[in-house]
Design an enzyme around this catalytic site. Sequence first.
Site, PDB file in Angstrom:
ATOM      1  N   ASP A  10      -9.524  12.697  20.034  1.00 25.07           N
ATOM      2  CA  ASP A  10      -8.396  13.613  19.890  1.00 25.07           C
ATOM      3  C   ASP A  10      -8.871  14.962  19.369  1.00 25.07           C
ATOM      4  OD1 ASP A  10      -7.029  11.436  20.656  1.00 25.07           O
ATOM      5  OD2 ASP A  10      -5.816  11.233  18.832  1.00 25.07           O
ATOM      6  N   ALA A  11      -9.835  14.909  18.457  1.00 29.13           N
ATOM      7  CA  ALA A  11     -10.317  16.154  17.856  1.00 29.13           C
ATOM      8  C   ALA A  11     -10.980  17.037  18.911  1.00 29.13           C
ATOM      9  CB  ALA A  11     -11.294  15.849  16.733  1.00 29.13           C
ATOM     10  N   GLU A  12     -11.799  16.406  19.766  1.00 25.78           N
ATOM     11  CA  GLU A  12     -12.453  17.190  20.822  1.00 25.78           C
ATOM     12  C   GLU A  12     -11.407  17.786  21.752  1.00 25.78           C
ATOM     13  OE1 GLU A  12     -16.385  15.277  22.474  1.00 25.78           O
ATOM     14  OE2 GLU A  12     -15.062  13.747  21.636  1.00 25.78           O
ATOM     15  N   ASP A  65      -8.294  18.474  21.064  1.00 27.62           N
ATOM     16  CA  ASP A  65      -7.579  19.557  20.379  1.00 27.62           C
ATOM     17  C   ASP A  65      -8.367  20.853  20.422  1.00 27.62           C
ATOM     18  OD1 ASP A  65      -5.529  17.923  19.841  1.00 27.62           O
ATOM     19  OD2 ASP A  65      -6.116  17.475  17.774  1.00 27.62           O
ATOM     20  N   SER A  67      20.991   6.651  47.453  1.00 28.20           N
ATOM     21  CA  SER A  67      20.829   5.532  46.530  1.00 28.20           C
ATOM     22  C   SER A  67      20.404   4.292  47.309  1.00 28.20           C
ATOM     23  CB  SER A  67      22.119   5.302  45.770  1.00 28.20           C
ATOM     24  OG  SER A  67      23.163   5.170  46.696  1.00 28.20           O
ATOM     25  N   LEU A  68      20.475   3.160  46.676  1.00 23.37           N
ATOM     26  CA  LEU A  68      20.018   1.928  47.301  1.00 23.37           C
ATOM     27  C   LEU A  68      21.159   0.931  47.374  1.00 23.37           C
ATOM     28  CD1 LEU A  68      16.690   1.386  45.344  1.00 23.37           C
ATOM     29  CD2 LEU A  68      16.892   1.935  47.760  1.00 23.37           C
ATOM     30  N   GLU A 105       8.648  -3.517  44.159  1.00 21.53           N
ATOM     31  CA  GLU A 105       8.292  -2.791  42.947  1.00 21.53           C
ATOM     32  C   GLU A 105       9.440  -2.812  41.956  1.00 21.53           C
ATOM     33  OE1 GLU A 105       7.152   0.639  45.208  1.00 21.53           O
ATOM     34  OE2 GLU A 105       9.021   1.679  44.779  1.00 21.53           O
ATOM     35  N   LYS A 145      12.469  -1.640  39.654  1.00 22.80           N
ATOM     36  CA  LYS A 145      13.449  -0.559  39.711  1.00 22.80           C
ATOM     37  C   LYS A 145      13.573  -0.031  38.290  1.00 22.80           C
ATOM     38  CE  LYS A 145      17.947   0.550  41.670  1.00 22.80           C
ATOM     39  NZ  LYS A 145      18.632   1.190  40.540  1.00 22.80           N
ATOM     40  N   ASP A 159      14.674   2.066  35.036  1.00 21.59           N
ATOM     41  CA  ASP A 159      15.989   2.466  34.568  1.00 21.59           C
ATOM     42  C   ASP A 159      15.885   3.725  33.716  1.00 21.59           C
ATOM     43  OD1 ASP A 159      18.660   2.399  34.268  1.00 21.59           O
ATOM     44  OD2 ASP A 159      18.676   0.845  32.737  1.00 21.59           O
ATOM     45  N   ARG A 198      19.024  14.477  40.159  1.00 27.19           N
ATOM     46  CA  ARG A 198      19.638  14.004  41.379  1.00 27.19           C
ATOM     47  C   ARG A 198      20.955  14.731  41.651  1.00 27.19           C
ATOM     48  NH1 ARG A 198      23.295   9.931  43.058  1.00 27.19           N
ATOM     49  NH2 ARG A 198      22.483   8.878  44.884  1.00 27.19           N
ATOM     50  N   TYR A 245       7.454   6.969  42.693  1.00 27.24           N
ATOM     51  CA  TYR A 245       7.516   5.803  43.567  1.00 27.24           C
ATOM     52  C   TYR A 245       7.833   6.081  45.027  1.00 27.24           C
ATOM     53  CZ  TYR A 245      12.343   6.477  42.188  1.00 27.24           C
ATOM     54  OH  TYR A 245      13.557   7.032  41.908  1.00 27.24           O
ATOM     55  N   LYS A 288      10.997  -2.852  49.647  1.00 30.40           N
ATOM     56  CA  LYS A 288      10.965  -1.803  50.672  1.00 30.40           C
ATOM     57  C   LYS A 288      10.174  -2.284  51.875  1.00 30.40           C
ATOM     58  CE  LYS A 288      10.984   1.814  47.165  1.00 30.40           C
ATOM     59  NZ  LYS A 288      10.245   2.876  46.473  1.00 30.40           N
ATOM     60  N   LYS A 307      19.140  -7.457  42.125  1.00 31.43           N
ATOM     61  CA  LYS A 307      19.568  -7.618  40.735  1.00 31.43           C
ATOM     62  C   LYS A 307      20.125  -9.016  40.552  1.00 31.43           C
ATOM     63  CE  LYS A 307      20.863  -2.815  40.434  1.00 31.43           C
ATOM     64  NZ  LYS A 307      21.897  -1.843  40.146  1.00 31.43           N
ATOM     65  N   CYS A 341      37.211  -8.244   0.815  1.00 33.22           N
ATOM     66  CA  CYS A 341      35.886  -8.601   1.319  1.00 33.22           C
ATOM     67  C   CYS A 341      35.825 -10.113   1.576  1.00 33.22           C
ATOM     68  CB  CYS A 341      34.822  -8.205   0.311  1.00 33.22           C
ATOM     69  SG  CYS A 341      33.190  -8.784   0.768  1.00 33.22           S
ATOM     70  N   CYS A 394      33.247 -11.568  -1.258  1.00 34.55           N
ATOM     71  CA  CYS A 394      33.489 -11.575  -2.705  1.00 34.55           C
ATOM     72  C   CYS A 394      34.958 -11.348  -3.069  1.00 34.55           C
ATOM     73  CB  CYS A 394      32.627 -10.509  -3.378  1.00 34.55           C
ATOM     74  SG  CYS A 394      33.110  -8.846  -2.911  1.00 34.55           S
ATOM     75  N   CYS A 413      32.839  -2.581   1.304  1.00 33.96           N
ATOM     76  CA  CYS A 413      33.138  -3.423   0.163  1.00 33.96           C
ATOM     77  C   CYS A 413      32.614  -2.676  -1.059  1.00 33.96           C
ATOM     78  CB  CYS A 413      32.424  -4.765   0.309  1.00 33.96           C
ATOM     79  SG  CYS A 413      32.320  -5.674  -1.242  1.00 33.96           S
ATOM     80  N   CYS A 418      28.404  -7.906  -4.632  1.00 33.24           N
ATOM     81  CA  CYS A 418      28.891  -8.761  -3.550  1.00 33.24           C
ATOM     82  C   CYS A 418      27.735  -9.598  -2.975  1.00 33.24           C
ATOM     83  CB  CYS A 418      29.507  -7.880  -2.465  1.00 33.24           C
ATOM     84  SG  CYS A 418      29.820  -8.729  -0.918  1.00 33.24           S
TER      85      CYS A 418
HETATM   86  S1  IVH Z   1      13.397   4.058  46.207  1.00 27.04           S
HETATM   87  C1  IVH Z   1      16.080   6.342  49.623  1.00 27.04           C
HETATM   88  N1  IVH Z   1      12.179   2.895  44.221  1.00 27.04           N
HETATM   89  O1  IVH Z   1      17.236   3.718  41.689  1.00 27.04           O
HETATM   90  C2  IVH Z   1      16.098   5.588  48.333  1.00 27.04           C
HETATM   91  N2  IVH Z   1      14.249   3.966  43.752  1.00 27.04           N
HETATM   92  O2  IVH Z   1      19.912   3.115  43.349  1.00 27.04           O
HETATM   93  C3  IVH Z   1      14.758   5.483  47.755  1.00 27.04           C
HETATM   94  N3  IVH Z   1      14.918   3.882  41.395  1.00 27.04           N
HETATM   95  O3  IVH Z   1      18.385   6.606  41.321  1.00 27.04           O
HETATM   96  C4  IVH Z   1      14.807   4.985  46.372  1.00 27.04           C
HETATM   97  N4  IVH Z   1      13.170   2.735  40.680  1.00 27.04           N
HETATM   98  O4  IVH Z   1      15.825   6.864  41.981  1.00 27.04           O
HETATM   99  C5  IVH Z   1      13.261   3.595  44.586  1.00 27.04           C
HETATM  100  N5  IVH Z   1      10.942   1.853  42.562  1.00 27.04           N
HETATM  101  C6  IVH Z   1      12.018   2.547  42.927  1.00 27.04           C
HETATM  102  C7  IVH Z   1      13.013   2.927  42.012  1.00 27.04           C
HETATM  103  C8  IVH Z   1      14.130   3.640  42.467  1.00 27.04           C
HETATM  104  C9  IVH Z   1      14.301   3.321  40.325  1.00 27.04           C
HETATM  105  C10 IVH Z   1      16.210   4.603  41.334  1.00 27.04           C
HETATM  106  C11 IVH Z   1      16.423   5.687  42.330  1.00 27.04           C
HETATM  107  C12 IVH Z   1      17.921   5.824  42.361  1.00 27.04           C
HETATM  108  C13 IVH Z   1      18.359   4.443  42.162  1.00 27.04           C
HETATM  109  C14 IVH Z   1      18.818   3.916  43.495  1.00 27.04           C
END
Ligand code: IVH
Length: 697
Positions: free
Chosen positions: A43-45, A47, A92-93, A126, A128, A130, A149, A246, A314, A338, A432, A435, A450, A455
């Site tokens: 870390d020092a190097e 920095d 979205s998916l 892969e 998903k 959050d 988005r 991703y 995918k 899910k 309470c 007590c 309380c 208590c």
């Molecule tokens: S692929 C054309 N891969 O989940 C759609 N989305 O409901 C391509 N998300 O907000 C999306 N992890 O950004 C993809 N490994 C992953 C993901 C991912 C999280 C998010 C995405 C979107 C939501 C879709």
Amino acid sequence: MTRASRLDPPDMDPPAGKIEKLRNAVSHHQYRYYVLDEPEISDAEFDSLFRELRTLEEQHPELRDPNSPTVRVGGAVADRFTKVQHQIPVLSLANAFGEEDLHRWRDRLLRLLPEEEHSRLGYVVEPKFDGLTVVLQFDDGRFTLGATRGDGEVGEDITPNLRTVHQLPLQIPVPEANGRGEIQPPQRLILRGEVYVEENDFLSFNQEQAEKGERTYANPRNFAAGSLRLLDSSISAARPLKLWTYQIFVEEGLENRPGSHWDSLEQLRAYGFPVCDESKRFGDDEWEALIEFVGGWDELRTRLPYELDGMVVKVDLLSHQEQLGFTGKDPRWAVAFKTGGEEATTRLLDIGVKVGRTGAVTPNAVLEPVPIGGVTVQAATLHNADYIEELDIRIGDTVLVKRAGDVIPKVLRPIKELRDGAERLWQMPRECPSCSERLERPPEEAATYCVNNACPDQLVRKVEYFVSRGAMDIVGMGSKQAELFVDEGRVKTLADIYRLPWDEIEEIEGYGEKRIENLRRAVEESKARGATRLLTALGIRFVGSVVAELVMANFRSLQDLMSADLETLSEIEGIGPKIAEAIVSYFSLEPNRALVQSFADLGVDLTMPDRDRGDSTGDLPYLGKTFVITGTLPTLSRAEAKERIEAGGGKVTGSVSSKTDYLLAGEKAGGKLEKARQLGVPILSEQEFLQGVNLKE
Ligand code: IVH
């Protein structure tokens, strides 16, 4: 040849040449540290490289570059975000809830793709993530635009905030990221990723905020989203934001575009982007194995240090993706898997109240047991009386309950449509439950308290907190023991923990000689923790471990602090008026002063270590050692193990390499265990780790 010399650009005039050389070096080392988790220099190097670059840049404002690695500290304050039109709509998916949905999804693919393509069909699975979706644009390898988005068509330009995310490369390829010689960046690259916060980082942030009396966030996702949308990017810079990328959406001007999603992930890695390595590729003939892998996501999410929202499946070949196209707003070539969700409805049987350490009384729901995400839930929090009133929650209601990860389940709302008239309104009791003393609600507060300092329930919670790891760390003393000792009248004040009559305790059922001896020793040892821990352990409002440290850095002992006035305390950096007042008011009460005196009389160390004595390294068994943790440990959570390692001077990284000193492995350890064996990295069980045996010299 040294690494630095390989970074040398062709001859260039100083200082431009020097600045470029330093920028390359700093980017490279940021990548090693933040993306690979395998730093090459100290870390020092680092920095000193960073400082030199910043000084040169300050001296030569004409050579300023918005993508210099020094911009990660943020700075510009905006008064609002500019809107940006997405070049490709951010879709979205579609969801698949359970296996059946996945089978149906595959059936549709097989119907839509021509027969002759079926043998080439393959998938990538892969996590998903959050967090907050971000769209990232690079022109000629330079990071030019980062957006949220938004509504999918128009997002907000959050480029300055994104620049502060250390894992995001500002220039691609990151010098030496790929280690396979030079690769050319595309003219334009647009990709998507997810900015997230690890759960531990989120919890410690919230704790620090709460201690300072400042705003906290409901969950890691809100925290990530809120932090990215701060108008002052220097505040975002101080937040522990992380990134996974991703999906590539645009890649222009490249001769050899990858032909599959799997290869494009590999390409993202080669450019220097963080790409999660929990993904897996399957052929269509491995569909059953895919189903099994996807089904393992519940296990995966308990293993990973960040939250998941499912798994994404995918279609691998990009040509297949193109053929499949989109339906309305979702791609046909991908689906989010899910399990049933983390919410469920059940009956609210009753509302009980629980007394906390500060005397705050919180209502909690007694529920008809209901399985949520593989766990049976029968209790949930209801926060406070206002929450119940605002949501109009009644006893007998059918309620929606949410359980996310390991946090306490909560009641989200009643389903009013299902009422039959038999539901009853609830009221905070006047007395309470522990007590029977009167309960009070201070004006302008949501909590009810309380008022009785003696208590029993309050005392049990105080003892639990006093002995907990961040405080006096008395191993073997937990909720059960606290309850027992308070119940039997052996502990009436916190100081009584040090007055426990060990001879009598030998007679308690279930307490073997050895157990008593260990507990006695742990209590004895805790006397030496020092003033900062003791101050934390007292449980003064707003004063957790971080604040305690800030405060005690200015005093020689707890007695010293006890005589400090409001003014002296308020002058301490990081201590606001609220905290200062809480401390002064605590020590103004005679019983509290007497408590501190009893600790002193009982031989508890109330002083700060003498910094001049030079013994500050203390007991650091893992100094300079790198650990990787894998699998489920029998008693410690990952966070706890990490905390112990760090307290011992070690560090924890995510992947096993030749630089790993130890693998701490629990049950269901997978690839990391395998790799450690191959590399001959010593493997420790939790027991070995806790006993400190089998450590290398
Ligand atoms: S692929 C054309 N891969 O989940 C759609 N989305 O409901 C391509 N998300 O907000 C999306 N992890 O950004 C993809 N490994 C992953 C993901 C991912 C999280 C998010 C995405 C979107 C939501 C879709």
